[in-house]
Scaffold this motif. Sequence first.
Motif, PDB file in Angstrom:
ATOM      1  N   GLU A   7       0.860  -1.184   0.000  1.00 20.25           N
ATOM      2  CA  GLU A   7       0.000   0.000   0.000  1.00 20.25           C
ATOM      3  C   GLU A   7       0.892   1.227   0.000  1.00 20.25           C
ATOM      4  O   GLU A   7       1.698   1.427   0.909  1.00 20.25           O
ATOM      5  CB  GLU A   7      -0.906   0.008   1.227  1.00 20.25           C
ATOM      6  CG  GLU A   7      -1.906   1.152   1.209  1.00 20.25           C
ATOM      7  CD  GLU A   7      -2.884   1.099   2.364  1.00 20.25           C
ATOM      8  OE1 GLU A   7      -3.997   1.595   2.184  1.00 20.25           O
ATOM      9  OE2 GLU A   7      -2.530   0.567   3.435  1.00 20.25           O
ATOM     10  N   ALA A   8       0.767   2.021  -1.056  1.00 17.85           N
ATOM     11  CA  ALA A   8       1.576   3.228  -1.191  1.00 17.85           C
ATOM     12  C   ALA A   8       0.690   4.364  -1.677  1.00 17.85           C
ATOM     13  O   ALA A   8       0.060   4.238  -2.738  1.00 17.85           O
ATOM     14  CB  ALA A   8       2.717   2.998  -2.176  1.00 17.85           C
ATOM     15  N   ASP A   9       0.621   5.419  -0.918  1.00 18.39           N
ATOM     16  CA  ASP A   9      -0.175   6.605  -1.278  1.00 18.39           C
ATOM     17  C   ASP A   9      -1.621   6.239  -1.606  1.00 18.39           C
ATOM     18  O   ASP A   9      -2.197   6.750  -2.570  1.00 18.39           O
ATOM     19  CB  ASP A   9       0.469   7.346  -2.459  1.00 18.39           C
ATOM     20  CG  ASP A   9       1.871   7.830  -2.129  1.00 18.39           C
ATOM     21  OD1 ASP A   9       2.090   8.262  -0.974  1.00 18.39           O
ATOM     22  OD2 ASP A   9       2.749   7.767  -3.015  1.00 18.39           O
ATOM     23  N   GLY A  10      -2.191   5.321  -0.842  1.00 15.66           N
ATOM     24  CA  GLY A  10      -3.584   4.937  -1.028  1.00 15.66           C
ATOM     25  C   GLY A  10      -3.828   3.963  -2.164  1.00 15.66           C
ATOM     26  O   GLY A  10      -4.957   3.545  -2.395  1.00 15.66           O
ATOM     27  N   LYS A  11      -2.797   3.574  -2.892  1.00 19.57           N
ATOM     28  CA  LYS A  11      -2.926   2.628  -3.997  1.00 19.57           C
ATOM     29  C   LYS A  11      -2.366   1.279  -3.578  1.00 19.57           C
ATOM     30  O   LYS A  11      -1.425   1.217  -2.807  1.00 19.57           O
ATOM     31  CB  LYS A  11      -2.178   3.167  -5.215  1.00 19.57           C
ATOM     32  CG  LYS A  11      -2.303   2.293  -6.438  1.00 19.57           C
ATOM     33  CD  LYS A  11      -2.222   3.103  -7.711  1.00 19.57           C
ATOM     34  CE  LYS A  11      -2.215   2.251  -8.958  1.00 19.57           C
ATOM     35  NZ  LYS A  11      -3.209   1.233  -9.045  1.00 19.57           N
ATOM     36  N   LEU A  12      -2.973   0.210  -4.097  1.00 21.28           N
ATOM     37  CA  LEU A  12      -2.536  -1.148  -3.767  1.00 21.28           C
ATOM     38  C   LEU A  12      -1.799  -1.783  -4.942  1.00 21.28           C
ATOM     39  O   LEU A  12      -2.160  -1.574  -6.102  1.00 21.28           O
ATOM     40  CB  LEU A  12      -3.742  -2.021  -3.411  1.00 21.28           C
ATOM     41  CG  LEU A  12      -4.516  -1.635  -2.163  1.00 21.28           C
ATOM     42  CD1 LEU A  12      -5.723  -2.549  -1.997  1.00 21.28           C
ATOM     43  CD2 LEU A  12      -3.629  -1.709  -0.931  1.00 21.28           C
ATOM     44  N   TYR A  13      -0.780  -2.556  -4.599  1.00 19.72           N
ATOM     45  CA  TYR A  13      -0.008  -3.321  -5.579  1.00 19.72           C
ATOM     46  C   TYR A  13       0.096  -4.743  -5.048  1.00 19.72           C
ATOM     47  O   TYR A  13       0.319  -4.940  -3.857  1.00 19.72           O
ATOM     48  CB  TYR A  13       1.401  -2.737  -5.749  1.00 19.72           C
ATOM     49  CG  TYR A  13       1.396  -1.283  -6.142  1.00 19.72           C
ATOM     50  CD1 TYR A  13       1.340  -0.906  -7.474  1.00 19.72           C
ATOM     51  CD2 TYR A  13       1.429  -0.287  -5.176  1.00 19.72           C
ATOM     52  CE1 TYR A  13       1.324   0.447  -7.833  1.00 19.72           C
ATOM     53  CE2 TYR A  13       1.410   1.058  -5.520  1.00 19.72           C
ATOM     54  CZ  TYR A  13       1.358   1.408  -6.858  1.00 19.72           C
ATOM     55  OH  TYR A  13       1.327   2.733  -7.200  1.00 19.72           O
ATOM     56  N   LEU A  14      -0.032  -5.717  -5.935  1.00 15.41           N
ATOM     57  CA  LEU A  14      -0.004  -7.117  -5.511  1.00 15.41           C
ATOM     58  C   LEU A  14       1.139  -7.846  -6.198  1.00 15.41           C
ATOM     59  O   LEU A  14       1.289  -7.785  -7.418  1.00 15.41           O
ATOM     60  CB  LEU A  14      -1.335  -7.795  -5.850  1.00 15.41           C
ATOM     61  CG  LEU A  14      -1.514  -9.223  -5.362  1.00 15.41           C
ATOM     62  CD1 LEU A  14      -1.487  -9.282  -3.829  1.00 15.41           C
ATOM     63  CD2 LEU A  14      -2.806  -9.807  -5.871  1.00 15.41           C
ATOM     64  N   GLY A  15       1.939  -8.535  -5.402  1.00 16.31           N
ATOM     65  CA  GLY A  15       3.057  -9.299  -5.937  1.00 16.31           C
ATOM     66  C   GLY A  15       4.295  -8.432  -6.106  1.00 16.31           C
ATOM     67  O   GLY A  15       4.293  -7.235  -5.810  1.00 16.31           O
ATOM     68  N   TRP A  16       5.373  -9.041  -6.592  1.00 16.43           N
ATOM     69  CA  TRP A  16       6.634  -8.339  -6.761  1.00 16.43           C
ATOM     70  C   TRP A  16       7.185  -8.598  -8.153  1.00 16.43           C
ATOM     71  O   TRP A  16       8.368  -8.799  -8.367  1.00 16.43           O
ATOM     72  CB  TRP A  16       7.619  -8.730  -5.661  1.00 16.43           C
ATOM     73  CG  TRP A  16       8.830  -7.870  -5.608  1.00 16.43           C
ATOM     74  CD1 TRP A  16      10.133  -8.272  -5.780  1.00 16.43           C
ATOM     75  CD2 TRP A  16       8.887  -6.455  -5.389  1.00 16.43           C
ATOM     76  NE1 TRP A  16      10.974  -7.189  -5.676  1.00 16.43           N
ATOM     77  CE2 TRP A  16      10.232  -6.059  -5.430  1.00 16.43           C
ATOM     78  CE3 TRP A  16       7.925  -5.481  -5.164  1.00 16.43           C
ATOM     79  CZ2 TRP A  16      10.647  -4.752  -5.248  1.00 16.43           C
ATOM     80  CZ3 TRP A  16       8.334  -4.179  -4.979  1.00 16.43           C
ATOM     81  CH2 TRP A  16       9.675  -3.825  -5.031  1.00 16.43           C
ATOM     82  N   GLY A  17       6.294  -8.567  -9.136  1.00 19.20           N
ATOM     83  CA  GLY A  17       6.709  -8.747 -10.525  1.00 19.20           C
ATOM     84  C   GLY A  17       7.267  -7.457 -11.096  1.00 19.20           C
ATOM     85  O   GLY A  17       7.258  -6.399 -10.454  1.00 19.20           O
ATOM     86  N   LYS A  18       7.732  -7.528 -12.328  1.00 20.22           N
ATOM     87  CA  LYS A  18       8.308  -6.362 -12.990  1.00 20.22           C
ATOM     88  C   LYS A  18       7.290  -5.237 -13.133  1.00 20.22           C
ATOM     89  O   LYS A  18       7.646  -4.063 -13.046  1.00 20.22           O
ATOM     90  CB  LYS A  18       8.866  -6.762 -14.360  1.00 20.22           C
ATOM     91  CG  LYS A  18       9.998  -7.767 -14.247  1.00 20.22           C
ATOM     92  CD  LYS A  18      11.065  -7.471 -15.268  1.00 20.22           C
ATOM     93  CE  LYS A  18      12.205  -8.441 -15.156  1.00 20.22           C
ATOM     94  NZ  LYS A  18      13.135  -8.146 -14.095  1.00 20.22           N
ATOM     95  N   ASP A  19       5.997  -5.583 -13.301  1.00 20.63           N
ATOM     96  CA  ASP A  19       4.966  -4.562 -13.435  1.00 20.63           C
ATOM     97  C   ASP A  19       4.821  -3.753 -12.136  1.00 20.63           C
ATOM     98  O   ASP A  19       4.724  -2.528 -12.163  1.00 20.63           O
ATOM     99  CB  ASP A  19       3.630  -5.177 -13.839  1.00 20.63           C
ATOM    100  CG  ASP A  19       3.172  -6.291 -12.922  1.00 20.63           C
ATOM    101  OD1 ASP A  19       4.014  -6.907 -12.236  1.00 20.63           O
ATOM    102  OD2 ASP A  19       1.952  -6.565 -12.879  1.00 20.63           O
ATOM    103  N   THR A  20       4.839  -4.436 -10.996  1.00 19.06           N
ATOM    104  CA  THR A  20       4.736  -3.750  -9.708  1.00 19.06           C
ATOM    105  C   THR A  20       5.972  -2.894  -9.470  1.00 19.06           C
ATOM    106  O   THR A  20       5.861  -1.739  -9.042  1.00 19.06           O
ATOM    107  CB  THR A  20       4.571  -4.765  -8.561  1.00 19.06           C
ATOM    108  OG1 THR A  20       3.376  -5.497  -8.757  1.00 19.06           O
ATOM    109  CG2 THR A  20       4.541  -4.080  -7.213  1.00 19.06           C
ATOM    110  N   GLN A  21       7.131  -3.445  -9.772  1.00 12.09           N
ATOM    111  CA  GLN A  21       8.379  -2.693  -9.555  1.00 12.09           C
ATOM    112  C   GLN A  21       8.396  -1.438 -10.431  1.00 12.09           C
ATOM    113  O   GLN A  21       8.788  -0.359  -9.968  1.00 12.09           O
ATOM    114  CB  GLN A  21       9.583  -3.587  -9.859  1.00 12.09           C
ATOM    115  CG  GLN A  21       9.727  -4.714  -8.851  1.00 12.09           C
ATOM    116  CD  GLN A  21      10.829  -5.677  -9.200  1.00 12.09           C
ATOM    117  OE1 GLN A  21      11.869  -5.281  -9.698  1.00 12.09           O
ATOM    118  NE2 GLN A  21      10.611  -6.955  -8.948  1.00 12.09           N
ATOM    119  N   ALA A  22       7.949  -1.558 -11.682  1.00 11.49           N
ATOM    120  CA  ALA A  22       7.919  -0.405 -12.577  1.00 11.49           C
ATOM    121  C   ALA A  22       6.918   0.643 -12.080  1.00 11.49           C
ATOM    122  O   ALA A  22       7.200   1.843 -12.109  1.00 11.49           O
ATOM    123  CB  ALA A  22       7.554  -0.851 -13.986  1.00 11.49           C
ATOM    124  N   ALA A  23       5.751   0.188 -11.594  1.00 11.67           N
ATOM    125  CA  ALA A  23       4.740   1.115 -11.093  1.00 11.67           C
ATOM    126  C   ALA A  23       5.246   1.878  -9.869  1.00 11.67           C
ATOM    127  O   ALA A  23       4.835   3.016  -9.635  1.00 11.67           O
ATOM    128  CB  ALA A  23       3.461   0.354 -10.761  1.00 11.67           C
TER     129      ALA A  23
END
Length: 104
Positions: free
Chosen positions: A85-101
């Motif tokens: 959870e970062a700045d009210g947004k959620l990210y799931l997993g630790w794939g390249k898409d999450t890292q880029a986001a």
Amino acid sequence: MQIYGLKNCDTCRKALKALAGAELIDVREAGLPEGLLARAEAEFGGAILNTRSTTWRGMSEAERAGAPLDLIAAHPALMKRPLIEADGKLYLGWGKDTQAALGL
């Protein structure tokens, strides 16, 4: 920034190391804040459930048929990790898409 996962999960540790200033919250010990899991399920659907875990593989078909939120409440290790959870947004997993986001 909060990382929800397990302190002994290698993927969660990688995320914690890469995200300076982030805090790891062990869901087995501390649980999840009220409503966070429901928000994650609304955003990610069934992907919130880690069907590759040893906990999942050890469950019977009848147990697996339960609602994802109930399964995670009973077995926190079934949550796909990490949930960030970062700045009210959620990210799931630790794939390249999450890292880029997250700007990595």
